[in-house]
Motif scaffolding. Sequence first.
Motif, short mmCIF file in Angstrom:
data_model
loop_
_atom_site.label_atom_id
_atom_site.label_comp_id
_atom_site.label_asym_id
_atom_site.label_seq_id
_atom_site.Cartn_x
_atom_site.Cartn_y
_atom_site.Cartn_z
N ALA A 302 -6.76 -10.30 -9.66
CA ALA A 302 -6.19 -9.74 -8.43
C ALA A 302 -7.28 -9.52 -7.39
O ALA A 302 -8.43 -9.27 -7.71
CB ALA A 302 -5.47 -8.42 -8.72
N VAL A 304 -6.93 -7.11 -5.04
CA VAL A 304 -6.99 -5.65 -4.87
C VAL A 304 -7.84 -5.07 -5.99
O VAL A 304 -7.53 -5.26 -7.17
CB VAL A 304 -5.58 -5.03 -4.87
CG1 VAL A 304 -5.66 -3.52 -4.77
CG2 VAL A 304 -4.75 -5.59 -3.73
N THR A 307 -6.15 -2.93 -8.73
CA THR A 307 -5.33 -3.73 -9.64
C THR A 307 -6.21 -4.53 -10.59
O THR A 307 -5.95 -4.60 -11.80
CB THR A 307 -4.42 -4.68 -8.85
OG1 THR A 307 -3.62 -3.92 -7.94
CG2 THR A 307 -3.50 -5.46 -9.78
N ASP A 394 9.78 -1.77 -0.16
CA ASP A 394 8.38 -1.53 -0.50
C ASP A 394 7.60 -0.95 0.67
O ASP A 394 6.41 -1.24 0.84
CB ASP A 394 7.72 -2.82 -1.00
CG ASP A 394 7.71 -3.93 0.05
OD1 ASP A 394 8.32 -3.72 1.11
OD2 ASP A 394 7.09 -4.98 -0.21
N ARG A 510 -1.84 -3.88 1.79
CA ARG A 510 -0.47 -4.34 1.56
C ARG A 510 -0.39 -5.86 1.53
O ARG A 510 0.33 -6.45 0.70
CB ARG A 510 0.45 -3.77 2.63
CG ARG A 510 0.72 -2.29 2.48
CD ARG A 510 1.40 -1.66 3.69
NE ARG A 510 1.73 -0.29 3.39
CZ ARG A 510 2.93 0.11 2.93
NH1 ARG A 510 3.90 -0.77 2.79
NH2 ARG A 510 3.15 1.36 2.64
N VAL A 513 -1.77 -7.01 -1.81
CA VAL A 513 -0.82 -6.77 -2.90
C VAL A 513 0.26 -7.85 -2.93
O VAL A 513 0.63 -8.35 -4.00
CB VAL A 513 -0.18 -5.37 -2.75
CG1 VAL A 513 1.01 -5.22 -3.70
CG2 VAL A 513 -1.20 -4.28 -3.03
N ASP A 516 -1.29 -10.97 -4.41
CA ASP A 516 -1.50 -10.81 -5.85
C ASP A 516 -0.19 -10.94 -6.62
O ASP A 516 -0.15 -11.56 -7.69
CB ASP A 516 -2.14 -9.45 -6.14
CG ASP A 516 -3.59 -9.38 -5.68
OD1 ASP A 516 -4.18 -10.45 -5.42
OD2 ASP A 516 -4.12 -8.26 -5.57
N THR A 517 0.88 -10.35 -6.09
CA THR A 517 2.17 -10.41 -6.77
C THR A 517 2.65 -11.84 -6.91
O THR A 517 3.11 -12.27 -7.98
CB THR A 517 3.21 -9.58 -6.01
OG1 THR A 517 2.76 -8.21 -5.93
CG2 THR A 517 4.56 -9.61 -6.71
N ASP A 574 6.39 1.86 -3.69
CA ASP A 574 5.02 1.44 -3.42
C ASP A 574 4.95 -0.08 -3.45
O ASP A 574 5.63 -0.73 -4.26
CB ASP A 574 4.09 2.03 -4.48
CG ASP A 574 2.63 1.79 -4.17
OD1 ASP A 574 2.08 2.56 -3.37
OD2 ASP A 574 2.06 0.83 -4.72
N SER A 576 2.86 -2.05 -4.73
CA SER A 576 2.44 -2.57 -6.03
C SER A 576 3.44 -2.28 -7.14
O SER A 576 3.25 -2.72 -8.28
CB SER A 576 1.08 -1.97 -6.41
OG SER A 576 1.17 -0.56 -6.53
N LEU A 579 4.96 -5.35 -9.11
CA LEU A 579 3.96 -6.04 -9.93
C LEU A 579 3.65 -5.25 -11.19
O LEU A 579 3.65 -5.81 -12.30
CB LEU A 579 2.68 -6.27 -9.12
CG LEU A 579 1.50 -6.88 -9.89
CD1 LEU A 579 1.87 -8.24 -10.44
CD2 LEU A 579 0.27 -6.97 -9.00
N PHE A 580 3.37 -3.96 -11.06
CA PHE A 580 3.05 -3.16 -12.23
C PHE A 580 4.25 -3.07 -13.18
O PHE A 580 4.08 -3.15 -14.41
CB PHE A 580 2.61 -1.75 -11.81
CG PHE A 580 1.21 -1.70 -11.27
CD1 PHE A 580 0.28 -2.63 -11.62
CD2 PHE A 580 0.83 -0.70 -10.38
CE1 PHE A 580 -1.02 -2.60 -11.12
CE2 PHE A 580 -0.45 -0.64 -9.87
CZ PHE A 580 -1.38 -1.59 -10.24
#
Length: 711
Positions: A302, A304, A307, A394, A510, A513, A516-517, A574, A576, A579-580
């Motif tokens: 990632a 970020v 992350t 989000d 943002r 993120v 990354d997602t 949020d 993220s 993704l989490f």
Amino acid sequence: MSASRDNILSRLVVGRRRRFAVLAVWLLGAAALGPLAGRFEQSQQNEPSTFLPGGAESVKVLEAAKGFPSGEQTPAVAVFRNPDGLGARGRTAVEQTRATLRAASIEGVSGISPVAWSPDGTAAVVSVPIRAEGDSDLLVSAVEHVRTTVEKGLPPGLEAKVTGPAGFSADATKAFEGINSTLLLVTAGLVFVLLVLIYRSPIFWMLPLFTVVLAESVVRGLGTLLSDAGVVINGQTGGILLVLVFGAGTDYALLLTARFREELQLVEDRYAAMRVALRQGGPAIVASAATVIAALLCLSLASVNSTAGLGPVGAMGVAIAAVAMLTLLPALLLIGGRRAFWPFVPRADQAHQPASSSLWHRLGRTLEKRRRAAWIGTTLALCVLALGTLGLDDDLTTADSFRGSVESVQGQRLLAQSFPAGESAPTVVLVTDPAKVGPALTAARRAEDVTRVGSPERGAPGTRFDVILAGDPFGTSGFRSIEPLRQELRAAAGEAVLVGGSTAEEADLRAAVQRDTKMLIPLVLAVVLVILVLLLRSLAAPVMLMATVVLSFLAALGGSLVLFDLFADFPGEDPSYPLFAFIFLVALGVDYNIFLMARVREEALVRPTREAMRLGLAVTGGVITSAGIVLAGTFSVLAVLPLVALTQIGITVAFGVLLDTFVVRSVLVPALTFELGERVWWPSSLTRRRETVEPSRVAPPAEPIGRGGAE
């Protein structure tokens, strides 16, 4: 895990002297890492700027700040307001407060701005620049000193709050204070209750709980070493890490203990029972841990930093938990022996409940008869839950990220009533080419969302000036102003212009993120699919399992969003959060499918697949359900924390694990396996063999099969 490796593990752990040697090694290791474990919270970085990728535009502006005379500053903004007007008395109080702040010699405070009065005469602001240079303790101390000073001696009707980037950073840092201690106490208490209920023993709970607590101490120490090595760890990572270690570790403990207890009901020698338990239960634990570790390591890619930091830290935590349950827990079980299970002590001469009489075996027979209706109905129900994902929002902002009221948010709202909202957190424009300063200033003054432009400051990197945005610098209106502002400035001054500051940092975070997602979700799916293919040695079964896990994730996400709307009324999610939630639900959801399907494949070597599924479901049903309840319980503990993002992740993962445990693994996967039959192992040799071998020629069940049905 091969037989030779099983033997190595048994030789390391199983033995009258070796059990005490293993315990001693773990105690010495935990003692050696103890000082580092005590520094784990202090090593965490909760400044938002530390999360950003190094190549982000706002990070370049932040790094360039050191080359200016005023340096890198984080302003704390004191807001004074009286809705009826400040009046002479109020103005005097504000000026006196400013004078007190100047005379206070607060560490990190290099200068204090003049008072800025609102046009309507109801409010005033004083900016207190703080030079913390990444020292969160210094920043929090300075902000607290400012707040204490501002609150003193105010006349009636005059309200004062401290906000700004420093105020928000201080409140975020304070929110994480003691987070690990709170989580440890609540999680350990919950695991204790669940273990007592599962094993109904006033003694046994000590063994797995002691093991996971010792493993968690080792993990904290190693986490500090990773932080010292440059891995970014924040309070959110620390909280998730603790829950992962407790949840995964307790799950592995339940699986190993179930196999050990099975063997104690068959053989008199506890050492022989443990050798069989490690040989039969070890591979499933290793495969499960490897899946979670591989999924978490994908996060290392990632952009970020926070992350990316969760990747190696979380993988390390799961690995230590698995090693502890395969070494320390067996040693403790051998030391405790049968007496540890009192009052329900397993005896070798006890009669065993046959698998065919268990609840899970009866469920398997029912699903086999109505397999098509079961998988179609379950799939449709999950799809209906998945529709809730359409409500994903989000746009959770910094100002909305706290559960409960904090002073920085109160101060920002107070300021916005009389000033442009951006006054609390100026956006910084850096111009690296001296010839472009004039065009950049002109473009900034003409920009649509800009209300005021500050005075230029020259330094080694170039010239910088502040820009005050009309929108809330800690809200979506401010974040969305950054990209248009960058485009307008570059149209006038080219690539010599960079835009930074707190609002730009959040906007860059943002955007990172989102990137990354889009990258990590397909990567994790591919990695987990490869692991399943290697484990099950087929293509059809892994594809089926991945499809069920993805559907389960979407259903859990959608169902959680509906629950949030009905009962929590969160202002948003949020960025993220998806993704989490995906990482944990896919990795942990596949876990239970691995436990089930690995056993089914083992049985399918000697019997038809449908019979193997009935037996596999009967043997694993009780222990996997117990493991799912424990894991869901540990993740739900995140809901006690004061941050919306962690609460949302905890609730979603807990809901998803329960959904996977009671619906996907118990109904959908067995029904699909019954539907596919031998085709589920395509293209392995099992499929070809079943095409030529009649079920009647298959050997009858061996005596040990199904003896776990009573667990």
